[in-house]
Write a protein that holds these residues in place. Structure first.
Motif, short mmCIF file in Angstrom:
data_model
loop_
_atom_site.label_atom_id
_atom_site.label_comp_id
_atom_site.label_asym_id
_atom_site.label_seq_id
_atom_site.Cartn_x
_atom_site.Cartn_y
_atom_site.Cartn_z
N ALA A 106 41.91 -2.56 36.63
CA ALA A 106 41.78 -3.26 37.91
C ALA A 106 42.59 -4.55 37.84
CB ALA A 106 40.31 -3.57 38.20
N GLY A 107 43.71 -4.58 38.57
CA GLY A 107 44.58 -5.75 38.50
C GLY A 107 44.00 -6.92 39.27
N GLY A 108 44.86 -7.88 39.62
CA GLY A 108 44.39 -9.02 40.39
C GLY A 108 44.42 -10.29 39.59
N GLY A 109 44.14 -11.40 40.26
CA GLY A 109 44.20 -12.69 39.63
C GLY A 109 42.89 -13.09 38.98
N PHE A 110 42.85 -14.35 38.58
CA PHE A 110 41.70 -14.88 37.85
C PHE A 110 40.42 -14.75 38.64
CE2 PHE A 110 38.92 -18.29 36.33
CZ PHE A 110 38.97 -18.09 34.96
N PHE A 111 40.50 -14.86 39.94
CA PHE A 111 39.30 -14.87 40.78
C PHE A 111 38.90 -13.50 41.29
CE2 PHE A 111 41.01 -19.21 41.12
CZ PHE A 111 39.96 -19.87 40.51
N GLU A 112 39.42 -12.47 40.68
CA GLU A 112 39.01 -11.12 41.03
C GLU A 112 37.80 -10.66 40.24
OE1 GLU A 112 40.28 -9.14 43.44
OE2 GLU A 112 41.46 -10.91 44.01
#
Length: 333
Positions: A106-112
């Motif tokens: 599951a990709g995404g940034g720090f706040f995912e």
């Protein structure tokens, strides 16, 4: 102390501590009860209800209890509704999601997603490395198990000359969304400083004092062993562990809403400021110049609480009016 309850979705995962199996909560449900009397509250506790709400008393109170106690609860006549029909299923889903994120699925940034304590501190350290003109840090104490308790100052000018806003989060270990929410706030203050005049005004005009994880031992324990652990990891000497250091401050210590039972989630500790975590917060607050406001950020219940929670009253006169104005203003937004 004010407690701002928050909500946002954010977070990672770790191996089980050596020799310890992850605690499970099979056949547990969460119910929201409407308690009209103290007798009904005592009945809920006798049934085996484990407090989930921030406070315990007459009114709307949430409990986790074994599913096979629902029949008993129905026979008491207490009004209730089931909020979480299968606690372990929720925890299993979260664990699977975090493991997927850790594996890069599951990709995404720090706040995912939620993050372990060390990763949260690395995040703050990265903010400081990127903008040393805005962010500074200090160690304010160590936990029961020897972990550092860190505080960060975010300010665009002389922080000692600006009114201070002190934010503590992570006091209750299982409330992961608190540290995540305040990390989001810190990110906005630093990374939007150059592009958003409103943020620049807040950073230039206020000295933001942030303790991102105030209970580092308990927080790690929730990742490795017991997702629903609440207290710190103090050794109580009778086979139990942990003090709810949110009830360990001297104001109203030992009063209603706390417990002298060492196994209780709201155990207040043997004395006020018995815990190194509360000592660290106390000493740093006293050492912070021009402190104007203190927020203790928790989750569970969408509430803004202001003093005095330990006797169900508010400060008299102008201080009480100011607390009410600020609290209701936050709630309206």
């Amino acid at each position: 102390m004010n407690r701002l309850c928050c909500c946002i979705l954010l977070t990672l995962i770790a191996p089980i501590a050596a020799g310890q199996e992850r605690v499970r909560f099979d056949d547990r449900v969460v119910v929201r009860t409407e308690l009209d009397t103290m007798r009904e509250l005592r009945t809920m506790l006798a049934i085996g209800g484990e407090l989930w709400s921030e406070s315990m008393g007459v009114g709307s109170v949430d409990f986790m209890l074994p599913e096979d106690r629902l029949g008993t609860l129905e026979r008491t006549g207490i009004d209730f509704q089931i909020m979480v029909p299968d606690v372990q299923a929720v925890l299993d889903d979260e664990l699977a999601r975090l493991r997927a994120a850790e594996g890069g699925i599951a990709g995404g940034g720090f706040f995912e997603e939620y993050h372990r304590g060390a990763d949260i501190i690395d995040f703050y350290d990265a903010l400081q490395a990127a903008r040393p003109d805005l962010v500074s840090s200090r160690t304010i104490g160590t936990s029961v198990e020897g972990r550092e308790i860190l505080a960060y100052t975010i300010c665009g000018s002389d922080s000692a000359a600006r009114p201070g806003l002190y934010i503590v989060t992570g006091a209750h270990a299982r409330e992961w969304i608190g540290p995540a929410t305040i990390a989001y706030l810190a990110d906005a203050l630093v990374n939007r400083y150059d592009t958003d005049p409103r943020i620049a005004g807040l950073v230039d005009g206020i000295a933001w004092q942030i303790v991102p994880i105030a209970n580092p031992d308990g927080y790690e324990y929730t990742w490795d062993v017991n997702r629903l652990w609440r207290k710190n990891r103090a050794v109580n000497g009778d086979g139990t562990f942990g003090v709810d250091w949110n009830r360990n401050f001297s104001a109203g210590w030992g009063g209603p809403g706390s417990s002298q039972d060492t196994s209780s989630d709201i155990y207040r500790g043997p004395s006020a400021f018995s815990e190194p975590e509360t000592q660290a917060i106390r000493d740093d607050v006293f050492a912070t110049p021009n402190l104007a406001m203190f927020f203790d950020v928790h989750c569970y219940s969408q509430l803004v609480l202001w003093p005095y929670g330990y006797d169900n009253s508010v400060p008299e006169g102008t201080p009480g009016e100011i607390h009410q104005m600020i609290g209701e203003g936050i709630a309206e937004r």
